[in-house]
Motif scaffolding. Structure first.
Motif, PDB file in Angstrom:
ATOM      1  N   VAL A 118       0.845  -1.193   0.000  1.00  0.00           N
ATOM      2  CA  VAL A 118       0.000   0.000   0.000  1.00  0.00           C
ATOM      3  C   VAL A 118       0.881   1.244   0.000  1.00  0.00           C
ATOM      4  CG1 VAL A 118      -0.163   0.095   2.514  1.00  0.00           C
ATOM      5  CG2 VAL A 118      -1.970   1.120   1.141  1.00  0.00           C
ATOM      6  N   GLY A 119       0.369   2.318  -0.584  1.00  0.00           N
ATOM      7  CA  GLY A 119       1.134   3.561  -0.644  1.00  0.00           C
ATOM      8  C   GLY A 119       0.218   4.736  -0.905  1.00  0.00           C
ATOM      9  N   GLY A 120       0.789   5.930  -0.906  1.00  0.00           N
ATOM     10  CA  GLY A 120      -0.010   7.121  -1.148  1.00  0.00           C
ATOM     11  C   GLY A 120       0.832   8.374  -1.072  1.00  0.00           C
ATOM     12  N   MET A 121       0.155   9.521  -1.043  1.00  0.00           N
ATOM     13  CA  MET A 121       0.810  10.826  -0.990  1.00  0.00           C
ATOM     14  C   MET A 121       0.354  11.584   0.249  1.00  0.00           C
ATOM     15  SD  MET A 121       0.868  12.025  -4.997  1.00  0.00           S
ATOM     16  CE  MET A 121      -0.916  11.858  -5.172  1.00  0.00           C
ATOM     17  N   LEU A 122       1.187  12.531   0.662  1.00  0.00           N
ATOM     18  CA  LEU A 122       0.946  13.276   1.891  1.00  0.00           C
ATOM     19  C   LEU A 122       1.493  14.681   1.731  1.00  0.00           C
ATOM     20  CD1 LEU A 122      -0.019  12.899   4.919  1.00  0.00           C
ATOM     21  CD2 LEU A 122       2.382  12.476   5.444  1.00  0.00           C
ATOM     22  N   ASP A 123       0.812  15.656   2.322  1.00  0.00           N
ATOM     23  CA  ASP A 123       1.331  17.024   2.333  1.00  0.00           C
ATOM     24  C   ASP A 123       2.511  17.120   3.293  1.00  0.00           C
ATOM     25  OD1 ASP A 123      -0.568  17.952   0.545  1.00  0.00           O
ATOM     26  OD2 ASP A 123      -1.999  18.466   2.126  1.00  0.00           O
ATOM     27  N   PRO A 124       3.521  17.913   2.955  1.00  0.00           N
ATOM     28  CA  PRO A 124       4.666  18.075   3.868  1.00  0.00           C
ATOM     29  C   PRO A 124       4.224  18.540   5.248  1.00  0.00           C
ATOM     30  CG  PRO A 124       5.157  19.020   1.725  1.00  0.00           C
ATOM     31  CD  PRO A 124       3.703  18.666   1.701  1.00  0.00           C
ATOM     32  N   GLY A 125       4.786  17.910   6.278  1.00  0.00           N
ATOM     33  CA  GLY A 125       4.415  18.245   7.639  1.00  0.00           C
ATOM     34  C   GLY A 125       3.130  17.600   8.110  1.00  0.00           C
ATOM     35  N   GLY A 126       2.513  16.806   7.248  1.00  0.00           N
ATOM     36  CA  GLY A 126       1.235  16.197   7.575  1.00  0.00           C
ATOM     37  C   GLY A 126       1.376  14.929   8.401  1.00  0.00           C
ATOM     38  N   THR A 127       0.223  14.374   8.756  1.00  0.00           N
ATOM     39  CA  THR A 127       0.154  13.163   9.568  1.00  0.00           C
ATOM     40  C   THR A 127      -0.467  12.044   8.748  1.00  0.00           C
ATOM     41  OG1 THR A 127      -0.067  14.446  11.612  1.00  0.00           O
ATOM     42  CG2 THR A 127      -0.771  12.151  11.682  1.00  0.00           C
ATOM     43  N   LEU A 128       0.147  10.890   8.808  1.00  0.00           N
ATOM     44  CA  LEU A 128      -0.359   9.700   8.114  1.00  0.00           C
ATOM     45  C   LEU A 128      -0.887   8.721   9.145  1.00  0.00           C
ATOM     46  CD1 LEU A 128      -0.702   7.734   5.700  1.00  0.00           C
ATOM     47  CD2 LEU A 128       1.685   7.033   6.097  1.00  0.00           C
ATOM     48  N   ASN A 129      -2.166   8.356   9.007  1.00  0.00           N
ATOM     49  CA  ASN A 129      -2.767   7.307   9.825  1.00  0.00           C
ATOM     50  C   ASN A 129      -2.922   6.071   8.946  1.00  0.00           C
ATOM     51  OD1 ASN A 129      -3.325   8.676  12.439  1.00  0.00           O
ATOM     52  ND2 ASN A 129      -4.554  10.016  11.142  1.00  0.00           N
ATOM     53  N   LEU A 130      -2.236   5.015   9.327  1.00  0.00           N
ATOM     54  CA  LEU A 130      -2.119   3.835   8.479  1.00  0.00           C
ATOM     55  C   LEU A 130      -2.735   2.635   9.174  1.00  0.00           C
ATOM     56  CD1 LEU A 130      -0.901   2.476   5.932  1.00  0.00           C
ATOM     57  CD2 LEU A 130       1.209   2.171   7.250  1.00  0.00           C
ATOM     58  N   LEU A 131      -3.594   1.910   8.454  1.00  0.00           N
ATOM     59  CA  LEU A 131      -4.227   0.700   8.966  1.00  0.00           C
ATOM     60  C   LEU A 131      -3.670  -0.503   8.225  1.00  0.00           C
ATOM     61  CD1 LEU A 131      -6.379  -0.791  10.648  1.00  0.00           C
ATOM     62  CD2 LEU A 131      -7.980  -0.380   8.767  1.00  0.00           C
ATOM     63  N   LEU A 132      -3.104  -1.451   8.975  1.00  0.00           N
ATOM     64  CA  LEU A 132      -2.579  -2.693   8.409  1.00  0.00           C
ATOM     65  C   LEU A 132      -3.303  -3.855   9.073  1.00  0.00           C
ATOM     66  CD1 LEU A 132       1.243  -1.836   8.406  1.00  0.00           C
ATOM     67  CD2 LEU A 132      -0.336  -1.776   6.471  1.00  0.00           C
ATOM     68  N   PRO A 133      -4.244  -4.479   8.389  1.00  0.00           N
ATOM     69  CA  PRO A 133      -5.057  -5.520   9.020  1.00  0.00           C
ATOM     70  C   PRO A 133      -4.393  -6.879   9.106  1.00  0.00           C
ATOM     71  CG  PRO A 133      -5.812  -5.126   6.781  1.00  0.00           C
ATOM     72  CD  PRO A 133      -4.730  -4.119   7.048  1.00  0.00           C
TER      73      PRO A 133
END
Length: 266
Positions: A121-136
């Motif tokens: 899985v992957g994606g994009m994020l704004d600089p300084g942002g927060t990533l909430n990631l779910l790995l089941p």
């Protein structure tokens, strides 16, 4: 006249640049021009670009003849952009039970976009942002964190096995009775079977009672009402799952039969 101007590359990432410029000129006087400012007296020696952006260096070779001026021009573009630095902080725990939820905070520098990948899985994020990631799915996961900057400059950070998702058990209760049971004067027997998976220990909660590590429970209910039985299952990693089963013993089925009606239905 002739003019030839070359540089080893025209695109650079970093805080500063010392261009390696080579040129040839014949049959004329040489004149330099740079859109980034004044050039040093001993150019090209001592030339330093320390401001980001795109500039152009121009070499002009001119010859004057009676009644005419001949010239040759050669230009090269030079682009300097800040070098991004990819970095992140794992705010949450690195080892959790499935399904695993993780929180990342971007700490990258000079980035205009963040691209991340975790195995499938992957994606994009704004600089300084927060990533909430779910790995089941249980397993170990590596993180690729890429900081994309201006002009195509980039930096990539790879951290192997930074995340671990531990397997969780699946709680499960089987009952010999349906969720709604008509009341019986003689009472009703309920049998509950443990059909959980992946657990080492089971805790049942029935009313105010707690029962540990029993596969089959049997209870006799005489009174109508709503009852709940709960199950907590734990495995060797300390991960747990919980399920509750609600059932009701119905006193009577009341059916209202109207004796009259009105045209408007009231």
């Amino acid at each position: 006249p002739t003019a030839m101007l070359e540089a080893e590359g025209d695109f650079f990432c970093g805080e500063s640049l010392v261009p390696n410029v080579e040129f040839e000129s014949t049959n004329g006087s040489v004149e330099w021009a740079w859109t980034g400012g004044a050039l040093p007296v001993d150019f090209p020696e001592g030339w330093l670009i320390d401001s980001p952006g795109a500039t152009t260096l121009t070499l002009t070779v001119s010859s004057e003849f009676p009644g005419a001026v001949c010239s040759a021009v050669s230009t090269i573009p030079l682009q300097l952009y800040p070098q991004p630095v990819a970095q992140f902080a794992l705010v949450s725990d690195s080892v959790v039970c499935a399904p695993g939820t993780f929180e990342f905070q971007d700490l990258s520098e000079d980035a205009i976009e963040i691209v991340w990948f975790v195995d499938y899985v992957g994606g994009m994020l704004d600089p300084g942002g927060t990533l909430n990631l779910l790995l089941p799915v249980a397993g170990q996961y590596s993180m690729v964190w890429a900081a994309l900057g201006e002009g195509g400059c980039s930096d990539t950070l790879f951290v192997a096995d930074v995340l671990e998702v531990l397997p969780s058990p699946d709680a499960g209760i089987w009952s010999n009775q349906p969720p709604f049971v008509p009341w019986n004067m003689e009472g009703t027997e309920f049998v509950f079977n443990d059909v959980s998976l992946g657990g080492d220990s089971t805790i049942w909660t029935v009313g105010d009672s707690t029962i540990v590590d029993e596969d089959i429970l049997s209870f006799f209910y005489e009174d109508p009402g709503v009852y709940v039985i709960s199950q907590q299952v734990y495995n060797e990693y300390g991960c747990q799952d919980t399920v509750s089963l609600r059932f009701e013993i119905i006193d009577a089925l009341e059916i209202h039969i109207p004796t009259a009606f009105t045209p408007n239905g009231d």
